[in-house]
Design an enzyme around this catalytic site. Structure first.
Site, PDB file in Angstrom:
ATOM      1  N   HIS A 198       0.415   5.253   4.122  1.00  0.00           N
ATOM      2  CA  HIS A 198       0.250   5.379   3.224  1.00  0.00           C
ATOM      3  C   HIS A 198       0.620   6.606   3.777  1.00  0.00           C
ATOM      4  O   HIS A 198       0.965   6.973   2.500  1.00  0.00           O
ATOM      5  CB  HIS A 198      -1.484   5.222   4.002  1.00  0.00           C
ATOM      6  CG  HIS A 198      -2.280   4.053   3.547  1.00  0.00           C
ATOM      7  ND1 HIS A 198      -3.619   3.583   3.672  1.00  0.00           N
ATOM      8  CD2 HIS A 198      -1.485   2.720   3.287  1.00  0.00           C
ATOM      9  CE1 HIS A 198      -3.799   2.393   3.503  1.00  0.00           C
ATOM     10  NE2 HIS A 198      -2.656   2.233   3.206  1.00  0.00           N
ATOM     11  N   SER A 253       1.120  -1.743  -0.308  1.00  0.00           N
ATOM     12  CA  SER A 253       0.394   0.350   0.425  1.00  0.00           C
ATOM     13  C   SER A 253       0.778   0.845   0.296  1.00  0.00           C
ATOM     14  O   SER A 253       0.299   2.322  -0.497  1.00  0.00           O
ATOM     15  CB  SER A 253      -0.839   0.052   0.920  1.00  0.00           C
ATOM     16  OG  SER A 253      -2.194  -0.901   1.448  1.00  0.00           O
TER      17      SER A 253
END
Length: 505
Positions: free
Chosen positions: A341, A290
């Site tokens: 993230h 991610s």
């Protein structure tokens, strides 16, 4: 008239070739053109040139209404909140009747989203301020018709050649590299997933640890390679599918824009940045691509910064909305590593700024990005010695101890506990007592369990274990007291209730 035609194409050529305006619309007869300035630094970023010989003001009034409607359509196409247009009529003479009231003030639409400044460039105007430049000698033209026509054709050729070159450059921006590294990474993470599934399961903590997931304690203990390996591991089939689909769509796009080697650097550095940010801000065991995928979004944001008009024309707000939605999910849904993230997003942006675009150099930006990156890494390394990070490392260590205990690896669990920095907390004493209980060191276990309930009187499992220790010591009275306290704190615990049934009077 040839003079006005010459003036019209001279202005078009100046705006397109000298000022780098982009053509938005060109009429079939090529007598009306709308152009957009690319930097956004001009008060009226859109210029409309119309070659027409005006006669009456009522026609001018109707055309201004038509222009406002076209401006609104263009505003929507460009997805601008508002639009300012400078509308210029190239005419030999102004209307024969009164017209000053039409052009004295800019036209502003009812919703205030469109503003149009109307200008009449007739033969009485010798010079005009346009795009931040003064255009002088507007009425000076070649002497003969033949010379004028030849120069007009030269202007046209320059304009359309410049347009073709710009279009070709834009196409090349999206077709520099042929994607294959994105697909390679997808294949690697799929292979790694099935290898983990065959080694105990991709959701199994021990398997994840053995294959290189992010564990703060192990990174602090010297296993720095765990700042990279989590990029290729995924926790469960859904996690793998979501990241593989995202990489399948966004990865090749970045690879086409920046090329294979730049994409490799951007992806891996963004992945490292995401894991490093997660190490600094989250104690949880984690894995996944991610952060690296958010780094691809960071690369697109850098593209948007460098080519804002092209970005919003080709990709629009879709990319930004996806980023915002993913960040909102990260902040609202438990278990998502939002630190990873955000770290990946920032890392991807900076990595892209460092490598910039193929066959293009911007040393000021690239050097600034490199200095900023090194500064952030330096700050991050310094922050690893902070109390907050050390507490997260200890929490990670305690999670690791739990995993070892579940796997009945008591010697390894005790070894990790001995290295914990902050030992004066109930979880440390409880886990240590549990290991000692399994090793039949009842006196030591009881001592640490007493420390546990002294720090946290609500720790019901500690009372249960004290009851077990008391039974080993053949002290039934104490065992009953401890198990009753455990039941009072957790009255529906079947394990506690079963022990009570065995030892109650």
């Amino acid at each position: 008239m040839e003079i006005e035609q010459y003036k019209y194409w001279r202005l078009v050529d100046f705006l397109v070739t000298e000022c780098q305006y982009k053509i938005i619309y060109l009429s079939e007869d090529q007598q009306e053109i709308w152009l957009e300035e690319q930097s956004g630094a001009i008060k009226y970023p859109v210029i409309r040139l119309f070659r027409i010989d005006l006669d009456w003001s009522n026609w001018l009034s109707r055309d201004m209404e038509r222009t406002s409607l076209n401006a609104e359509r263009i505003r929507r196409t460009l997805r601008n909140r508002s639009l300012k247009v400078e509308s210029m009529y190239i005419t030999a003479f102004p209307p024969v009747d009164s017209f000053a009231h039409l052009i004295d003030k800019p036209f502003i639409s009812a919703d205030k989203k469109v503003e149009i400044k109307t200008v009449l460039l007739d033969r009485s105007i010798e010079e005009w301020e346009l795009a931040g430049h003064t255009i002088a000698d507007l009425n000076v033209v070649p002497d003969t018709e033949e010379e004028r026509n030849a120069q007009i054709e030269t202007y046209k050729e320059d304009v359309f050649t410049h347009i073709k070159q710009n279009e070709q450059e834009e196409r090349q921006l999206f077709h520099f590299g042929k994607p294959f590294i994105s697909y390679l990474f997808i294949a690697i993470q799929i292979i790694m997933f099935f290898l983990m599934e065959g080694s105990g399961g991709s959701t199994n903590s021990e398997t994840l640890i053995n294959w290189g997931a992010k564990v703060n304690y192990l990174i602090a203990d010297g296993e720095w390679w765990r700042l990279i390996t989590p990029i290729f591991l995924h926790i469960g089939i859904l996690h793998l599918l979501m990241n593989s689909i995202a990489l399948y769509y966004v990865g090749p796009l970045i690879e086409r824009i920046f090329g294979n080697s730049r994409f490799l650097f951007i992806y891996l550095f963004a992945g490292f940045s995401g894991v490093f940010a997660s190490y600094l801000l989250s104690p949880s065991l984690s894995a996944g691509a991610s952060g690296a995928i958010f780094g691809c979004f960071g690369a697109l944001l850098y593209f948007a910064w460098q080519f804002p008009k092209l970005f919003f024309r080709v990709m629009g707000w879709n990319v930004i909305i996806i980023i915002i939605i993913n960040l909102i999910f990260g902040f609202t849904i438990q278990g998502i590593d939002n630190a990873g993230h955000i770290g990946g997003l920032v890392g991807g942006f900076l990595a892209t700024a460092i490598v910039h675009f193929p066959k293009k150099k911007s040393w000021k930006i690239q050097l600034s990005a490199l200095v900023m990156t090194l500064l952030l890494i330096g700050i991050g390394i310094s922050y690893t010695a902070s109390t907050a990070v050390l507490h997260r490392v200890d929490k990670s260590a305690l999670n690791l101890v739990n995993n070892y205990i579940n796997d009945e690896k008591y010697a390894q669990a005790e070894e990790v506990l001995n290295k914990v920095e902050f030992k004066n907390n109930e979880n440390y004493y409880f886990l240590l007592s549990y290991i000692q209980l399994k090793n039949k060191e009842f006196a030591k276990a009881e001592e640490n369990l007493q420390k546990t309930i002294a720090l946290n009187p609500q720790f019901h499992e500690a009372y249960y274990n004290l009851a077990v220790v008391s039974l080993y010591n053949e002290d039934l009275t104490k065992a009953r007291e401890y198990i009753q306290t455990a039941i009072e704190l957790d009255e529906n615990n079947l394990k506690y209730l079963r022990l009570w049934d065995k030892i109650k009077e």
